[in-house]
Scaffold this active site. Structure first.
Site, PDB file in Angstrom:
ATOM      1  N   HIS A 125      39.911  30.220  39.210  1.00 37.50           N
ATOM      2  CA  HIS A 125      39.727  29.595  37.891  1.00 37.50           C
ATOM      3  C   HIS A 125      38.806  28.372  37.941  1.00 37.50           C
ATOM      4  O   HIS A 125      38.404  27.860  36.899  1.00 37.50           O
ATOM      5  CB  HIS A 125      41.072  29.152  37.304  1.00 37.50           C
ATOM      6  CG  HIS A 125      41.987  30.292  36.979  1.00 37.50           C
ATOM      7  ND1 HIS A 125      41.601  31.346  36.182  1.00 37.50           N
ATOM      8  CD2 HIS A 125      43.273  30.551  37.350  1.00 37.50           C
ATOM      9  CE1 HIS A 125      42.617  32.205  36.077  1.00 37.50           C
ATOM     10  NE2 HIS A 125      43.632  31.748  36.772  1.00 37.50           N
ATOM     11  N   ASP A 162      43.747  39.627  40.510  1.00 34.30           N
ATOM     12  CA  ASP A 162      44.738  38.684  39.981  1.00 34.30           C
ATOM     13  C   ASP A 162      44.960  39.034  38.502  1.00 34.30           C
ATOM     14  O   ASP A 162      44.031  39.482  37.833  1.00 34.30           O
ATOM     15  CB  ASP A 162      44.217  37.252  40.123  1.00 34.30           C
ATOM     16  CG  ASP A 162      45.251  36.190  39.761  1.00 34.30           C
ATOM     17  OD1 ASP A 162      45.840  35.605  40.690  1.00 34.30           O
ATOM     18  OD2 ASP A 162      45.464  35.947  38.555  1.00 34.30           O
ATOM     19  N   HIS A 164      45.251  37.210  36.044  1.00 34.97           N
ATOM     20  CA  HIS A 164      44.467  36.346  35.161  1.00 34.97           C
ATOM     21  C   HIS A 164      42.974  36.556  35.416  1.00 34.97           C
ATOM     22  O   HIS A 164      42.572  36.794  36.561  1.00 34.97           O
ATOM     23  CB  HIS A 164      44.828  34.873  35.398  1.00 34.97           C
ATOM     24  CG  HIS A 164      46.287  34.574  35.219  1.00 34.97           C
ATOM     25  ND1 HIS A 164      47.159  34.490  36.280  1.00 34.97           N
ATOM     26  CD2 HIS A 164      47.012  34.381  34.095  1.00 34.97           C
ATOM     27  CE1 HIS A 164      48.378  34.231  35.815  1.00 34.97           C
ATOM     28  NE2 HIS A 164      48.319  34.165  34.493  1.00 34.97           N
ATOM     29  N   ASP A 249      50.091  38.366  40.918  1.00 33.99           N
ATOM     30  CA  ASP A 249      50.896  38.053  39.738  1.00 33.99           C
ATOM     31  C   ASP A 249      50.887  39.164  38.688  1.00 33.99           C
ATOM     32  O   ASP A 249      51.454  38.999  37.607  1.00 33.99           O
ATOM     33  CB  ASP A 249      50.468  36.712  39.114  1.00 33.99           C
ATOM     34  CG  ASP A 249      48.977  36.471  39.161  1.00 33.99           C
ATOM     35  OD1 ASP A 249      48.223  37.417  39.457  1.00 33.99           O
ATOM     36  OD2 ASP A 249      48.553  35.332  38.895  1.00 33.99           O
TER      37      ASP A 249
HETATM   38 ZN   LIG Z   1      46.819  34.524  38.375  1.00 34.80          ZN
END
Ligand SMILES: [Zn+2]
Length: 312
Positions: A125, A162, A164, A249
């Site tokens: 991120h 991931d 996200h 995740d």
């Molecule tokens: Zn994540």
């Protein structure tokens, strides 16, 4: 098979400033306990060096690197509502990025065909000038940029599984045609980017593949996106190095998202990547990102490493 980490990565603790933070040292401890209980699956362990300023500034402006260092030197603090750096975070961040860089150097040098970089804080991120989403520096992006800038690699495929969207990595490479970035992520959650229509820009148009999935999506959907869409595109790209932004995740037990993968699902994705990469003659390195349900995280890493090694 090479595994890179460093004890300093256990000392970065966002819970110091943001109580109850899910990205906690126990994540890495759980992974390493599970691996130690299985004789490290036969992998060679190496201590991660510190990433150099030259490596970090391949993707981050010097001002960002200096700002993180100064924050840590001054005792640390919260950068935003979910991103924190403390005094110990500087060393952890250097070792986390350094693990990805050292793994990449070893893979490109032909020392191993597969690697795993188990660092904290995570990275995908972190944008060029902005720490966010638990991430200070974009470890996988630093490693990909290093491979191209210094190691003679011409094309790197970064697969981000991931749950996200890897907004930092996407942003860093969105205008480049020497890094193919593909992400499968739950749409509509943090960080909000990664729409299917976003395929890169300028000379990087067509070199970003975003595959958002709905809450509740299961292994079948993830595998289909990987095998029908992403890996064929990667094959056309002819990568010389494959890096996986390996967050766990999307596991059904994870508290931060609502996808329904199981530990074995990550093994199946890793196996598909390994088989494809063997065909391309490219080594594969996985870089730890998220994953917040500890037993699920540890089992998923074991499944991934086993599949990468072909011992699953
Ligand atoms: Zn994540």
């Amino acid at each position: 098979m090479l595994y890179f980490s460093h004890p300093a990565c256990l000392l970065h603790d966002p819970g110091e400033g943001l109580p109850g933070h899910p990205e906690r040292p126990e994540r890495l401890a759980a992974i390493e306990a599970a691996l130690a209980g299985r004789e490290w699956l036969g992998w060679e362990r190496r201590e991660a060096p510190r990433a150099s300023e030259e490596e970090l500034t391949l993707v981050h402006p010097r001002q960002h690197v200096d700002a993180i260092r100064e924050l840590c030197e001054q005792g640390g603090g919260a950068i935003d509502v979910d991103t924190y750096a403390g005094e110990a975070s500087w060393e952890a961040a250097l070792r986390s990025a350094g693990a990805a860089c050292a793994m990449t150097r070893a893979l490109v040098a032909g020392e191993a065909k597969v690697g795993f970089s188990a660092g904290r804080p995570p990275g995908h991120h972190a944008e060029p000038s902005r720490a966010m989403g638990f991430c200070l520096f974009d470890n996988v992006a630093v490693a990909a940029a290093l491979a191209i800038a210094e190691l003679g690699v011409e094309r790197v495929f970064v697969l981000d599984w991931d749950v996200h969207h890897g907004n930092g990595t996407a942003e860093i490479f969105r205008r480049r045609d020497d890094v193919l970035f593909a992400s499968i992520h739950q749409g509509g959650i943090f960080p909000g980017s990664g729409r299917r229509e976003d395929t890169g820009s300028g000379p990087g148009e067509g070199f970003t593949i975003n595959c958002p999935v709905a809450a509740g999506s299961e292994e079948g959907e993830w595998m289909e996106l990987l095998e029908v869409e992403i890996l064929p595109a990667a094959a056309r790209f002819e990568p010389q190095l494959v890096l996986i932004s390996a967050g766990f995740d999307a596991h059904r037990e994870d508290p931060l998202a609502e996808c329904r993968l199981e530990a074995a699902s990550f093994g199946r994705m890793a196996a598909a990547v390994r088989v494809a990469a063997e065909g391309w003659g490219a080594p594969v390195g996985a870089v730890l990102e998220g994953g917040y349900a500890l037993p699920a995280l540890a089992e998923s890493v074991v499944a991934t490493m086993s599949a990468l090694a072909g011992t699953d």
